[in-house]
Each structure stands twice: as structure tokens, then as C-alpha cells.
Design a protein around this motif. Sequence first.
Motif, PDB file in Angstrom:
ATOM      1  N   ASP A 112      40.905   1.838  49.158  1.00  0.00           N
ATOM      2  CA  ASP A 112      39.673   2.352  48.533  1.00  0.00           C
ATOM      3  C   ASP A 112      38.708   2.946  49.555  1.00  0.00           C
ATOM      4  OD1 ASP A 112      40.428   1.824  45.952  1.00  0.00           O
ATOM      5  OD2 ASP A 112      39.549  -0.184  45.944  1.00  0.00           O
ATOM      6  N   LEU A 113      39.183   3.991  50.200  1.00  0.00           N
ATOM      7  CA  LEU A 113      38.339   4.668  51.178  1.00  0.00           C
ATOM      8  C   LEU A 113      37.318   5.548  50.449  1.00  0.00           C
ATOM      9  CD1 LEU A 113      41.184   5.817  53.609  1.00  0.00           C
ATOM     10  CD2 LEU A 113      39.786   3.732  53.772  1.00  0.00           C
ATOM     11  N   SER A 114      36.099   5.550  50.979  1.00  0.00           N
ATOM     12  CA  SER A 114      35.091   6.436  50.382  1.00  0.00           C
ATOM     13  C   SER A 114      35.311   7.876  50.874  1.00  0.00           C
ATOM     14  CB  SER A 114      33.686   5.954  50.752  1.00  0.00           C
ATOM     15  OG  SER A 114      33.497   5.989  52.155  1.00  0.00           O
ATOM     16  N   TYR A 115      34.939   8.812  50.009  1.00  0.00           N
ATOM     17  CA  TYR A 115      35.127  10.240  50.338  1.00  0.00           C
ATOM     18  C   TYR A 115      33.851  10.992  49.952  1.00  0.00           C
ATOM     19  CZ  TYR A 115      37.019  15.032  50.118  1.00  0.00           C
ATOM     20  OH  TYR A 115      37.251  16.369  50.304  1.00  0.00           O
ATOM     21  N   TYR A 116      33.314  11.761  50.894  1.00  0.00           N
ATOM     22  CA  TYR A 116      32.172  12.616  50.635  1.00  0.00           C
ATOM     23  C   TYR A 116      32.452  13.989  51.218  1.00  0.00           C
ATOM     24  CZ  TYR A 116      29.863   8.141  49.854  1.00  0.00           C
ATOM     25  OH  TYR A 116      29.554   6.890  49.394  1.00  0.00           O
ATOM     26  N   GLY A 117      32.091  15.002  50.491  1.00  0.00           N
ATOM     27  CA  GLY A 117      32.322  16.363  50.982  1.00  0.00           C
ATOM     28  C   GLY A 117      31.117  17.259  50.717  1.00  0.00           C
ATOM     29  N   ALA A 118      30.814  18.075  51.709  1.00  0.00           N
ATOM     30  CA  ALA A 118      29.781  19.114  51.560  1.00  0.00           C
ATOM     31  C   ALA A 118      30.400  20.427  52.014  1.00  0.00           C
ATOM     32  CB  ALA A 118      28.551  18.780  52.393  1.00  0.00           C
ATOM     33  N   ASP A 119      30.444  21.392  51.107  1.00  0.00           N
ATOM     34  CA  ASP A 119      31.195  22.612  51.396  1.00  0.00           C
ATOM     35  C   ASP A 119      30.407  23.854  50.976  1.00  0.00           C
ATOM     36  OD1 ASP A 119      33.936  21.401  52.112  1.00  0.00           O
ATOM     37  OD2 ASP A 119      33.477  20.472  50.165  1.00  0.00           O
ATOM     38  N   GLY A 120      30.696  24.912  51.662  1.00  0.00           N
ATOM     39  CA  GLY A 120      30.148  26.215  51.285  1.00  0.00           C
ATOM     40  C   GLY A 120      31.253  27.251  51.315  1.00  0.00           C
ATOM     41  N   ALA A 121      31.163  28.223  50.427  1.00  0.00           N
ATOM     42  CA  ALA A 121      32.221  29.234  50.366  1.00  0.00           C
ATOM     43  C   ALA A 121      31.656  30.553  49.861  1.00  0.00           C
ATOM     44  CB  ALA A 121      33.356  28.770  49.459  1.00  0.00           C
ATOM     45  N   ILE A 122      32.242  31.614  50.351  1.00  0.00           N
ATOM     46  CA  ILE A 122      32.011  32.953  49.797  1.00  0.00           C
ATOM     47  C   ILE A 122      33.250  33.315  48.978  1.00  0.00           C
ATOM     48  CG2 ILE A 122      31.868  35.412  50.333  1.00  0.00           C
ATOM     49  CD1 ILE A 122      29.267  34.179  50.663  1.00  0.00           C
ATOM     50  N   LYS A 123      33.034  33.585  47.691  1.00  0.00           N
ATOM     51  CA  LYS A 123      34.160  33.892  46.802  1.00  0.00           C
ATOM     52  C   LYS A 123      33.998  35.295  46.210  1.00  0.00           C
ATOM     53  CE  LYS A 123      33.552  29.884  44.543  1.00  0.00           C
ATOM     54  NZ  LYS A 123      33.808  28.813  43.534  1.00  0.00           N
ATOM     55  N   TYR A 124      35.135  35.927  46.011  1.00  0.00           N
ATOM     56  CA  TYR A 124      35.130  37.245  45.386  1.00  0.00           C
ATOM     57  C   TYR A 124      35.756  37.147  43.996  1.00  0.00           C
ATOM     58  CZ  TYR A 124      35.971  42.133  44.344  1.00  0.00           C
ATOM     59  OH  TYR A 124      35.989  43.354  43.738  1.00  0.00           O
ATOM     60  N   SER A 125      35.022  37.622  43.011  1.00  0.00           N
ATOM     61  CA  SER A 125      35.502  37.576  41.628  1.00  0.00           C
ATOM     62  C   SER A 125      36.226  38.875  41.268  1.00  0.00           C
ATOM     63  CB  SER A 125      34.323  37.373  40.676  1.00  0.00           C
ATOM     64  OG  SER A 125      34.725  37.575  39.329  1.00  0.00           O
ATOM     65  N   PHE A 126      37.389  38.736  40.630  1.00  0.00           N
ATOM     66  CA  PHE A 126      38.178  39.900  40.197  1.00  0.00           C
ATOM     67  C   PHE A 126      37.903  40.261  38.738  1.00  0.00           C
ATOM     68  CE2 PHE A 126      40.457  38.045  43.743  1.00  0.00           C
ATOM     69  CZ  PHE A 126      40.834  39.143  44.491  1.00  0.00           C
ATOM     70  N   ARG A 127      36.890  39.614  38.174  1.00  0.00           N
ATOM     71  CA  ARG A 127      36.616  39.799  36.740  1.00  0.00           C
ATOM     72  C   ARG A 127      36.359  41.267  36.380  1.00  0.00           C
ATOM     73  NH1 ARG A 127      31.381  37.107  33.701  1.00  0.00           N
ATOM     74  NH2 ARG A 127      32.052  37.392  31.531  1.00  0.00           N
ATOM     75  N   ASN A 128      35.489  41.913  37.122  1.00  0.00           N
ATOM     76  CA  ASN A 128      35.156  43.296  36.791  1.00  0.00           C
ATOM     77  C   ASN A 128      36.322  44.240  37.060  1.00  0.00           C
ATOM     78  OD1 ASN A 128      32.595  42.693  35.897  1.00  0.00           O
ATOM     79  ND2 ASN A 128      31.657  42.973  37.912  1.00  0.00           N
ATOM     80  N   ALA A 129      37.165  43.890  38.010  1.00  0.00           N
ATOM     81  CA  ALA A 129      38.323  44.732  38.297  1.00  0.00           C
ATOM     82  C   ALA A 129      39.359  44.636  37.187  1.00  0.00           C
ATOM     83  CB  ALA A 129      38.944  44.340  39.633  1.00  0.00           C
ATOM     84  N   ILE A 130      39.454  43.476  36.556  1.00  0.00           N
ATOM     85  CA  ILE A 130      40.445  43.272  35.492  1.00  0.00           C
ATOM     86  C   ILE A 130      39.910  43.746  34.152  1.00  0.00           C
ATOM     87  CG2 ILE A 130      41.762  41.524  34.232  1.00  0.00           C
ATOM     88  CD1 ILE A 130      41.784  39.865  36.825  1.00  0.00           C
ATOM     89  N   ALA A 131      38.771  43.193  33.762  1.00  0.00           N
ATOM     90  CA  ALA A 131      38.143  43.554  32.479  1.00  0.00           C
ATOM     91  C   ALA A 131      36.665  43.223  32.582  1.00  0.00           C
ATOM     92  CB  ALA A 131      38.775  42.789  31.322  1.00  0.00           C
ATOM     93  N   PRO A 132      35.836  44.212  32.871  1.00  0.00           N
ATOM     94  CA  PRO A 132      34.404  43.942  33.054  1.00  0.00           C
ATOM     95  C   PRO A 132      33.816  43.197  31.860  1.00  0.00           C
ATOM     96  CG  PRO A 132      34.932  46.198  33.689  1.00  0.00           C
ATOM     97  CD  PRO A 132      36.169  45.631  33.057  1.00  0.00           C
ATOM     98  N   GLY A 133      33.141  42.086  32.169  1.00  0.00           N
ATOM     99  CA  GLY A 133      32.529  41.294  31.113  1.00  0.00           C
ATOM    100  C   GLY A 133      33.504  40.468  30.310  1.00  0.00           C
ATOM    101  N   GLY A 134      34.777  40.424  30.740  1.00  0.00           N
ATOM    102  CA  GLY A 134      35.786  39.687  29.989  1.00  0.00           C
ATOM    103  C   GLY A 134      35.712  38.190  30.209  1.00  0.00           C
ATOM    104  N   TRP A 135      36.557  37.476  29.483  1.00  0.00           N
ATOM    105  CA  TRP A 135      36.532  36.011  29.559  1.00  0.00           C
ATOM    106  C   TRP A 135      37.320  35.478  30.756  1.00  0.00           C
ATOM    107  CZ3 TRP A 135      41.204  33.461  29.504  1.00  0.00           C
ATOM    108  CH2 TRP A 135      42.317  34.185  29.052  1.00  0.00           C
ATOM    109  N   PHE A 136      38.235  36.281  31.310  1.00  0.00           N
ATOM    110  CA  PHE A 136      39.122  35.838  32.389  1.00  0.00           C
ATOM    111  C   PHE A 136      38.517  36.243  33.722  1.00  0.00           C
ATOM    112  CE2 PHE A 136      43.079  36.469  34.962  1.00  0.00           C
ATOM    113  CZ  PHE A 136      43.450  35.131  35.007  1.00  0.00           C
TER     114      PHE A 136
END
Length: 463
Positions: A112-136
Motif C-alpha cells: 500500500d504505497l502512497s502515490y502522488y503526481g503533479a503533471d503538466g502537458a501541452i496537447k494538440y487536438s485533432f478535432r478540427n482537422a477531423i470534423a470541426p465542432g464534432g463529438w470525436f
Amino acid sequence: MKHLNRFLVAAILFLGIGVANAQDENNPWAVEVGVNAVDVYPAGQNEDQLRLQAPGMRGEIFDEYFNANDHWNILPSVSRLAISRYVGSGFVFTAAGSINRIDRLGDVAANDLSYYGADGAIKYSFRNAIAPGGWFDPSLGIGGGYTWVDDIGFGTANATAGIKVWFTENLGLNLQSTYKHAFEEAYGISHFQHSAGVVFQFGGKDTDGDGIYDKDDECPETPGLPEFNGCPDTDGDGIEDRLDECPETPGLPEFNGCPDTDGDGVPDHKDECPTVAGLKELNGCPDADGDGIADKDDACPNEAGPKENNGCPWPDRDGDGVLDKDDQCPDVAGTVANKGCPEVSVEIIKQLNDYSKTILFDLGKASIRKESYAVLQNIADIMKEYPNAKFEIEGHTDSTGSLKLNERLSKERAASVKDYLTTIGMDASRLTSEGYGPSRPIATNKTKAGRQQNRRVEISLKK
């Protein structure tokens, strides 16, 4: 390596502060609440790890990646919180914190080891490339973080792949897997962290409350319609108010949103007769008789006539073929040659002289005797039938007596006739008088009968 860890944490904080001032976009902020699972088994192994770690702790990279029953560590509660800020051009910065309990390291049991994480990320979304405003909405990202397992902390370099499924514009489900590579090979633990969470995005500004964010709203302070990029169409004619010359009255595209009630091709706001079909050259008004004068301004709309006569044909009251406007005698039939007035014929002059020869004067005087008044009335009536004719009244005497006396007497008698004719209605401007004395005899002065003929008044036509 400790300096590297400190630098990584500082970089994450710097990015978090920096993107807080990023360009505003629709719903630039997002909050995610969910659960996470930690799995060290498919993180791969190297010689140092094989030497330092117990057998069964790790497999090959991506080995048994989906073996949740044997390898995943899951805390049965909310265990991950993330906040994201849209940076622009499809990029999103995310800062996340997570907690967990580690009770298995691959196939090896843990205490039962404790786990804590603090993370930051830059992400690129492909939503507009696939279907702008779409659900995917799939995305890839890189970043870094710091992880504590019990009291041991180590920095990680992270690679993330995820899929968001949007149920509404603001609400979605995020499924994500992150590989965290530990910098500290001696005590750092490289691992995968999977997460699932509900995402709520917010922060878009919609000043006019029309459901279209100000960034995309071309009329941000006036409620409008999506098909017009947030601009209104007050009259509902399919032409937005900015381009509509008649924004409060439904109209037609060819007339920039203005109506054409009578369908004559002239829009109502330019049509002087908007309810009656007319001609463009007459500002939408009809011209029934085709004389170039709009019916509303035409005193005779069904008869062609000139503008000078208010659209009516020129009359010819006396029917002599000379229009009244050119007829100097519009109420008396005449000839074209005489400008619509009757011409004085030789017969008429003879008739006038037949009357004038019977005019009687007092002896040796210019006064007219009363019995001649009827004759003078007949002369006046005949003259009035020729309104534009001018006449000269001539006085003549015989040769008896002095020449000076005869000339004076002839002038006075001619003038007396002229004056009397004006008193019974003749226009004085149409009459002249002259006395010729005995100079124009029509008979011999040697006989009484001849002298009587020479004492006369004659009427001639003045040219």
C-alpha cells in the motif's frame, strides 16, 4: 539529476502562469474530475531494472497493456483533478494532480504505497482537422511532472494520448493514457497512468446571450442567429440586418431585403406607387395612356396629352382644327391660315359698308342721329364675329365747302363712329379712324345724288 527535477517543476509552473494570459477563445478553460490507474508492468525494462527490480515486476514495453485485473492500481474514489487552458491553434495546456495507492508493481505485491503526481502537458487536438465542432476529439501531448511514491520523489518526462467524447458543447468524457519515464533510474519508477474523467469546459464570453461566443459573433452586442454569425435578421426574410435596407420589413434578396408589393421591379421604398404596378422610369407608377406622365400626375390618365397641359390633349372648342392653345379665336370657328379665327371676306366688308352708308349725322356736325344706333349695333355684332380682325373707320365728304372744314368734319365723324362702337362692346384696340375729306369720291360732286353718295362712312379691313 536533482537539479533536472527542480528545473522540470519550475518549467511546469512557468507554463501554467504563461498560458493564463493566452489569447481568449471560446470556452478557453476546462476542468476535469475523474479516476486514475497506475501500471508499471508494460513500461518496459532494461538491464539496470532487471538487476534492481524483482522478477515479474515488468514486462516488455506495452506488454499486457490492458491487463487491468493483474496490474492496474486503482483508488476507488475521485483521484485525479485537471485544469486546462486553450493556448491557440489547437494546442491546450493541462495541469493535473493525482493520488493513488500502489498495492502491486506488475506481478509483485506492494505494501500500500502512497502515490502522488503533479503533471503538466501541452496537447494538440485533432478535432478540427477531423470534423470541426464534432463529438470525436483525439489528442497527443508531451510534458513532464513529478511523482512521489511513499517518500521518494522523482521527475518524469511524459507522453500522452487521449480521446475526448463531447456530449454537448461544454460537457464531455476524457479517456487518456500517459507514459511517464522516470529520470532517476536507481529509484524512479517509469510507469503508465491511465485516467477517465468528466470534462467541463467554460469561460467563453457571449455578451448578447445569443449562444454565439463573442470571438465568432460579428454582432457581439446584438442577439442574432448562427447562420449570420451572430447578427440579427429582425424581419426574418433571410437577409441579415446589416445588409438589409429594410430591416424591419420582410423583403427580397434582389432588392437588398426590401419588399416590392406590386411586383413591378421597383422596391417599395423607391416606389411612388407601391401598391400599383408601374414603370421604372416613372418611379413605379403606371401610365395608362402612355403619354409619359404618371397617372397620379395626369389630369387625363386615359387620354394621351402633353405635360404642358397636365397630360390632357389640347382642346379645340370651336372644332376648326386649330387647338385652343394656338387658336386666337378658340370659341369661334376659323381657318388655320388665320390662326383659328374666321377670315373677313369681301362679302362681309360689303355688308358692313352697306350698313355704314346709312349712318346719319346732324347737319354739319359729327354727332350721330339716334335712328342710326340700330345700324351701328348691327355693325358691332358683325365685327365681334371676327375677334382678331382690325377695322378702320373712314370718314368722307363731298367737295362742297372749304377743304379744311371737310377734312376736319370727316375725321370727327369717323372718330364719332369709332367711339360709339366701343361704347357698345367693341375693343378699342381693334378700331382706328381716319378722315379723308373729299379726296376719295365714289361719285360726281356735280350732282346732288353724287354728292350724297360721297358723304359717307366706310369700313375697311386693316391689314
